[in-house]
Design a protein around this motif. Structure first.
Motif, short mmCIF file in Angstrom:
data_model
loop_
_atom_site.label_atom_id
_atom_site.label_comp_id
_atom_site.label_asym_id
_atom_site.label_seq_id
_atom_site.Cartn_x
_atom_site.Cartn_y
_atom_site.Cartn_z
N LEU A 62 0.83 -1.21 0.00
CA LEU A 62 0.00 0.00 0.00
C LEU A 62 0.87 1.26 0.00
CD1 LEU A 62 -2.86 -0.92 2.50
CD2 LEU A 62 -3.15 -0.27 0.10
N THR A 63 1.92 1.23 0.81
CA THR A 63 2.81 2.39 0.90
C THR A 63 3.55 2.65 -0.40
OG1 THR A 63 3.15 1.95 3.26
CG2 THR A 63 4.72 3.42 2.19
N MET A 64 4.14 1.60 -0.95
CA MET A 64 4.94 1.76 -2.16
C MET A 64 4.07 2.10 -3.37
SD MET A 64 7.86 1.51 -0.90
CE MET A 64 8.69 1.80 -2.45
N ILE A 65 2.97 1.40 -3.53
CA ILE A 65 2.10 1.68 -4.68
C ILE A 65 1.43 3.04 -4.52
CG2 ILE A 65 0.03 0.93 -5.93
CD1 ILE A 65 0.77 -1.95 -5.15
N GLY A 66 0.93 3.33 -3.32
CA GLY A 66 0.26 4.61 -3.09
C GLY A 66 1.18 5.80 -3.33
N SER A 67 2.39 5.75 -2.75
CA SER A 67 3.32 6.87 -2.91
C SER A 67 3.78 7.00 -4.36
CB SER A 67 4.53 6.69 -1.98
OG SER A 67 5.20 5.47 -2.24
N THR A 68 4.01 5.86 -5.02
CA THR A 68 4.44 5.90 -6.43
C THR A 68 3.37 6.50 -7.32
OG1 THR A 68 5.83 3.94 -6.11
CG2 THR A 68 5.26 4.52 -8.38
N VAL A 69 2.13 6.08 -7.12
CA VAL A 69 1.02 6.60 -7.93
C VAL A 69 0.80 8.08 -7.65
CG1 VAL A 69 -1.47 6.43 -8.33
CG2 VAL A 69 -0.11 4.35 -8.14
N LEU A 70 0.88 8.48 -6.38
CA LEU A 70 0.70 9.89 -6.03
C LEU A 70 1.79 10.75 -6.67
CD1 LEU A 70 -0.81 12.04 -4.37
CD2 LEU A 70 0.73 11.52 -2.47
N MET A 71 3.04 10.30 -6.59
CA MET A 71 4.14 11.04 -7.20
C MET A 71 4.02 11.06 -8.72
SD MET A 71 7.47 10.15 -4.84
CE MET A 71 7.20 8.39 -4.70
N ALA A 72 3.57 9.96 -9.29
CA ALA A 72 3.36 9.91 -10.75
C ALA A 72 2.31 10.94 -11.15
CB ALA A 72 2.93 8.51 -11.17
N GLY A 73 1.26 11.06 -10.36
CA GLY A 73 0.23 12.05 -10.64
C GLY A 73 0.79 13.47 -10.62
N GLY A 111 -3.40 12.91 -14.63
CA GLY A 111 -2.68 13.45 -13.48
C GLY A 111 -3.57 13.58 -12.25
N ILE A 112 -4.78 14.09 -12.45
CA ILE A 112 -5.72 14.23 -11.33
C ILE A 112 -6.13 12.86 -10.79
CG2 ILE A 112 -8.05 15.00 -10.70
CD1 ILE A 112 -7.70 17.29 -12.73
N ALA A 113 -6.44 11.93 -11.69
CA ALA A 113 -6.88 10.59 -11.28
C ALA A 113 -5.79 9.87 -10.50
CB ALA A 113 -7.28 9.78 -12.51
N LEU A 114 -4.56 9.91 -11.00
CA LEU A 114 -3.45 9.25 -10.30
C LEU A 114 -3.22 9.88 -8.93
CD1 LEU A 114 -0.89 8.81 -13.22
CD2 LEU A 114 -2.15 6.98 -12.06
N SER A 115 -3.32 11.20 -8.86
CA SER A 115 -3.11 11.89 -7.59
C SER A 115 -4.15 11.46 -6.55
CB SER A 115 -3.18 13.41 -7.80
OG SER A 115 -2.17 13.85 -8.68
N ILE A 116 -5.40 11.39 -6.97
CA ILE A 116 -6.47 10.98 -6.05
C ILE A 116 -6.30 9.53 -5.60
CG2 ILE A 116 -8.97 10.56 -5.85
CD1 ILE A 116 -9.36 12.96 -7.75
N ILE A 117 -6.03 8.65 -6.57
CA ILE A 117 -5.86 7.22 -6.26
C ILE A 117 -4.68 7.02 -5.31
CG2 ILE A 117 -5.25 4.96 -7.21
CD1 ILE A 117 -6.75 5.84 -9.77
N GLY A 118 -3.57 7.68 -5.58
CA GLY A 118 -2.38 7.55 -4.73
C GLY A 118 -2.64 8.04 -3.32
N PHE A 119 -3.34 9.17 -3.20
CA PHE A 119 -3.65 9.72 -1.88
C PHE A 119 -4.57 8.79 -1.10
CE2 PHE A 119 -6.21 12.56 0.90
CZ PHE A 119 -5.17 13.00 1.72
N VAL A 120 -5.59 8.24 -1.77
CA VAL A 120 -6.52 7.32 -1.11
C VAL A 120 -5.79 6.06 -0.64
CG1 VAL A 120 -8.52 5.82 -1.48
CG2 VAL A 120 -8.56 8.18 -2.32
N LEU A 121 -4.90 5.54 -1.48
CA LEU A 121 -4.15 4.35 -1.09
C LEU A 121 -3.29 4.62 0.14
CD1 LEU A 121 -3.00 2.93 -4.56
CD2 LEU A 121 -4.66 1.92 -2.99
N LEU A 122 -2.69 5.80 0.21
CA LEU A 122 -1.89 6.15 1.38
C LEU A 122 -2.75 6.30 2.63
CD1 LEU A 122 0.82 8.67 0.07
CD2 LEU A 122 1.13 6.30 0.79
N LEU A 123 -4.00 6.72 2.45
CA LEU A 123 -4.91 6.81 3.59
C LEU A 123 -5.18 5.45 4.23
CD1 LEU A 123 -7.56 9.46 2.45
CD2 LEU A 123 -5.99 9.66 4.40
#
Length: 305
Positions: A62-73, A111-123
């Protein structure tokens, strides 16, 4: 046979182009460089809390995928916003946002979608980790990309916050980050990014000048940039000693790396070619960071202790 080979070659070229466009859109090397400190922060948190990696696999992914997706966004949104600059600068003219191979609307939505998904995963890890992730995203997208990059030479300092929070994200997924180790990692990454970015800015100074981006070498010249780089590198010197809990070998290696970079930074009196000097400092900075964080990982492996 020839007519059968040509479509195959064209298909291969098309696939290669798509891969290249995706890599460019996500700034592949930059993304990887930011993921490494997240992992190290996570690993060190396990080490210092005596937690087993195997018992936290769900949190790890969750941490690695969430942070990667958020940074990608964040990186995709940077590409979307900076398309006018990228059109002018030679090194970015092949980005899909410039060539039109991917529409700006698609890039914005992605960019918006990845940012939201990454943030939710980190939550789903901890609220603290998600907060650090948001701070990094907000600093990079809003404060750096949209506000300061084109206006102020302090853009580099402001943007450095976004990269510096990465180990805090990893650590906070396991334990509260109010600990000397993640705090020092934040400081080291924050300081490191400034001379690293200044070296890039010197190498590409003419492109930044044409694009009207307020980088320090463009506004105040190379001499000022060199002095500031040396000052920031000196500021790195004391911090390895605050990480003595990682072992004396790490402290020695980190100190040697710092002293080596300082020597390289003051070598401009011997290296008259400013662009060559900037390239040497850039290469040193990249290897410096990789060695430093890999050493943190190795120093905490069971067989090393």
């Amino acid at each position: 046979m020839i007519t059968e080979v040509i479509p195959s070659v064209e298909k291969d070229r098309s696939i290669s182009r798509v891969i290249a466009d995706i890599k460019s859109l996500f700034k592949g090397l930059v993304l990887i460089a930011n993921v490494l400190p997240v992992f190290v922060g996570y690993w060190l948190a396990l080490h210092f809390t005596n937690a087993a990696f195997s018992e936290h696999l769900d949190m790890f992914f969750l941490t690695m995928i969430g942070s990667t997706v958020l940074m990608a966004g964040a990186l995709v949104l940077n590409n979307w916003y900076d398309v006018d600059i990228d059109t002018v600068m030679t090194r970015t003219q092949q980005r899909p946002t410039v060539t039109g191979r991917i529409s700006l609307k698609t890039v914005l939505i992605l960019g918006i979608a990845l940012s939201i998904i990454g943030f939710v995963l980190l939550l789903f890890t901890t609220v603290e980790a998600a907060i650090y992730g948001f701070i990094g995203w907000f600093t990079y997208v809003i404060l750096y990309t949209m506000w300061s990059k084109r206006r102020y030479t302090l853009n580099t300092v402001i943007g450095s916050v976004s990269g510096a929070v990465t180990p805090l994200i990893g650590w906070a997924a396991i334990a509260p980050a109010m600990h000397i180790v993640p705090i020092v990692l934040f400081i080291i990454l924050f300081i490191w990014q400034i001379p690293h970015t200044f070296a890039i800015a010197m190498k590409k100074s003419e492109e930044y000048r044409v694009a009207d981006v307020a980088m320090l070498p463009v506004v105040y010249g190379f001499d000022m940039t060199k002095r500031q780089m040396a000052v920031y590198i000196i500021c790195l010197l004391p911090w390895p000693f605050y990480l003595s809990s990682l072992g004396m070998t790490f402290v020695i290696v980190a100190t040697v790396l710092n002293l080596g970079w300082f020597v390289v930074s003051v070598s401009s009196s011997y290296i008259k070619d400013d662009f060559k000097w900037a390239q040497i400092n850039f290469l040193y900075s990249v290897n410096y960071l990789a060695i430093l964080f890999i050493m943190m990982f190795i120093a905490t492996l069971p067989f090393f202790n």
